[in-house]
Scaffold this active site. Structure first.
Site, PDB file in Angstrom:
ATOM      1  N   TYR A 153     -11.077  10.520   2.562  1.00 48.66           N
ATOM      2  CA  TYR A 153     -11.585  11.821   2.100  1.00 48.66           C
ATOM      3  C   TYR A 153     -13.053  11.931   2.501  1.00 48.66           C
ATOM      4  CZ  TYR A 153      -7.327  11.951  -0.823  1.00 48.66           C
ATOM      5  OH  TYR A 153      -6.039  11.946  -1.287  1.00 48.66           O
ATOM      6  N   HIS A 177      -2.750   3.963   1.714  1.00 52.05           N
ATOM      7  CA  HIS A 177      -2.577   5.414   1.740  1.00 52.05           C
ATOM      8  C   HIS A 177      -1.266   5.856   2.384  1.00 52.05           C
ATOM      9  CE1 HIS A 177      -5.471   9.091   1.612  1.00 52.05           C
ATOM     10  NE2 HIS A 177      -4.241   9.501   1.435  1.00 52.05           N
TER      11      HIS A 177
END
Ligand SMILES: NC(=O)c1ccc[n+]([C@@H]2O[C@H](COP(=O)([O-])OP(=O)(O)OC[C@H]3O[C@@H](n4cnc5c(N)ncnc54)[C@H](OP(=O)(O)O)[C@@H]3O)[C@@H](O)[C@H]2O)c1
Ligand SMILES: *[C@@H]1O[C@H](CO)[C@@H](O)[C@H](O)[C@H]1NC(C)=O
Ligand SMILES: *[C@@H]1O[C@H](CO)[C@@H](O)[C@H](O)[C@H]1NC(C)=O
Ligand SMILES: *[C@@H]1O[C@H](CO)[C@@H](O)[C@H](O)[C@H]1NC(C)=O
Length: 316
Positions: free
Chosen positions: A63, A128
């Site tokens: 992010y 992830h």
């Protein structure tokens, strides 16, 4: 004493239940998402959520803003600023490392996560993705296993209190279970009203994961990136149900998950939305309303807003 109690109650107006995801590790059922926020927005939204009494924050190595600055830097700045009133053991933080990295790179990337957050440990560290995170992902069982060994090492070293996965379906998880000395605590996958509990788009093997003692966590609970971006917020079905309970459509969509004990991480930088999204524990949806929401087949989108399934089983 009385003054102190009064102060702590008036400062934090929220009481958010938790579930135990690993020995002594309690994950609050509501957290704050941060995907696509740059570090300034992540700072502002985390600060406001901390002031409201949020106890759970979700971020990832991935992010970042377009210039590559991690949003975790903004989150870390807010945590630091609030550390007197919100000490480290009062909140839960999840971060992720990119999928498909080897042992050395996995450890190095998490060290960057910690540095950006300004913390010496997180509460939950996820891989992830079951493959690399390139536009054309490269997948391999050996890599998944190597990365899991790195997560276990980080756990032993105290750099995280629990470890887990994201976007995994059963076959990916089996690769991990084959070699795991510590089982994944959580699998975080896209989940929201419209995907049912075992519909064609939900190939996340939720029931199987839960039977293995792996907690299921829903991301994009309001279907933020989906084509029908507001259907689970202002859509007719959730709004009509909400009227019966004096709750908003967003609260109905989120309550449907937490009533199943599934932790949610809705993202908003708007303080009044943040407050709303955490006020889910003073009402209970009836069995009929739960059923209506489970049967809904719209918004029929999964896999980060695309049309793929939630467990990303299409990847080897
Ligand atoms: N593991 C993964 O690969 C993965 C993938 C996707 C997401 N996630 C995590 O899940 C989090 C949440 O998912 P998401 O960011 O995709 O979207 P989301 O939380 O489903 O939806 C976010 C959208 O809903 C709006 N919203 C939130 N609460 C509202 C309310 N009470 N009333 C009206 N509008 C409201 C927000 O707008 P406003 O700001 O205007 O309120 C925002 O546009 C992410 O931020 C990330 O942390 C993880
Ligand atoms: C691990 O991956 C990094 C980055 O992709 C690479 O530079 C390094 O050589 C790899 N290490 C091993 C032991 O394969
Ligand atoms: C309905 O909810 C709003 C917002 O939480 C609150 O201010 C109001 O008092 C509630 N009304 C009733 C009748 O409970
Ligand atoms: C969008 O919402 C409408 C109305 O609820 C529905 O008919 C349509 O199938 C939805 N589209 C998607 C892609 O979910």
């Amino acid at each position: 004493m009385i003054l102190f109690l009064f102060f702590s109650i008036s400062f934090s107006q929220l009481i958010i239940p938790t579930i135990e995801i690993a020995d002594g590790v309690n994950m609050p059922l509501v957290g704050l998402g941060s995907w696509l926020y740059d570090s300034d927005t992540a700072y502002a939204s985390t600060l406001s959520a901390l002031k409201l009494g949020y106890t759970h924050f979700d971020t990832a190595y991935d992010y970042r803003s377009e210039d590559g600055v991690a949003n975790s830097i903004g989150i870390g700045k807010a945590l630091e600023e609030m550390k007197e009133k919100r000490p480290r053991d009062s909140y839960f933080i999840t971060t992720k490392i990119e999928g498909g990295l080897n042992f050395t790179r996995t450890v190095a990337e998490h060290m960057e996560n910690l540095k950006d957050l300004g913390l010496n440990h997180v509460d939950l560290l996820l891989t992830h993705f079951p493959c690399t995170m390139e536009a054309t992902p490269v997948c391999s069982k050996a890599c998944r296993q190597d990365q899991w060994r790195a997560l276990e090492t980080l756990l032993m070293q105290g750099a995280t209190r629990a470890i887990g996965t994201s976007h995994f379906c059963k076959k990916h998880m089996q690769d991990i279970l084959e070699i795991a000395t510590v089982k994944p605590a959580v699998n975080q996958v896209e989940y929201h009203v419209g995907m049912g509990s075992s519909g064609p788009l939900a190939d996340d093997d939720k029931d199987w994961m839960q039977s293995q003692g792996i907690h299921f966590q829903g991301f994009s609970p309001l279907c933020g990136p989906c084509a029908n971006g507001t259907e689970l917020i202002t859509g007719k079905m959730v709004t009509d149900i909400g009227k019966k309970y004096n709750k908003t459509g967003a609260q109905v969509s989120l309550r449907w998950q937490v009533q199943q004990n599934i932790p949610v991480i809705p993202k908003t930088s708007n303080p009044s939305h943040q407050l709303q999204n955490a006020q889910l524990f003073d009402f209970e949806l009836s069995d009929d309303d739960m059923e209506t929401l489970t049967m809904a087949r719209s918004p029929a989108a999964a896999g980060g807003g695309g049309t793929g399934p939630s467990g990303d089983c299409q990847f080897d």
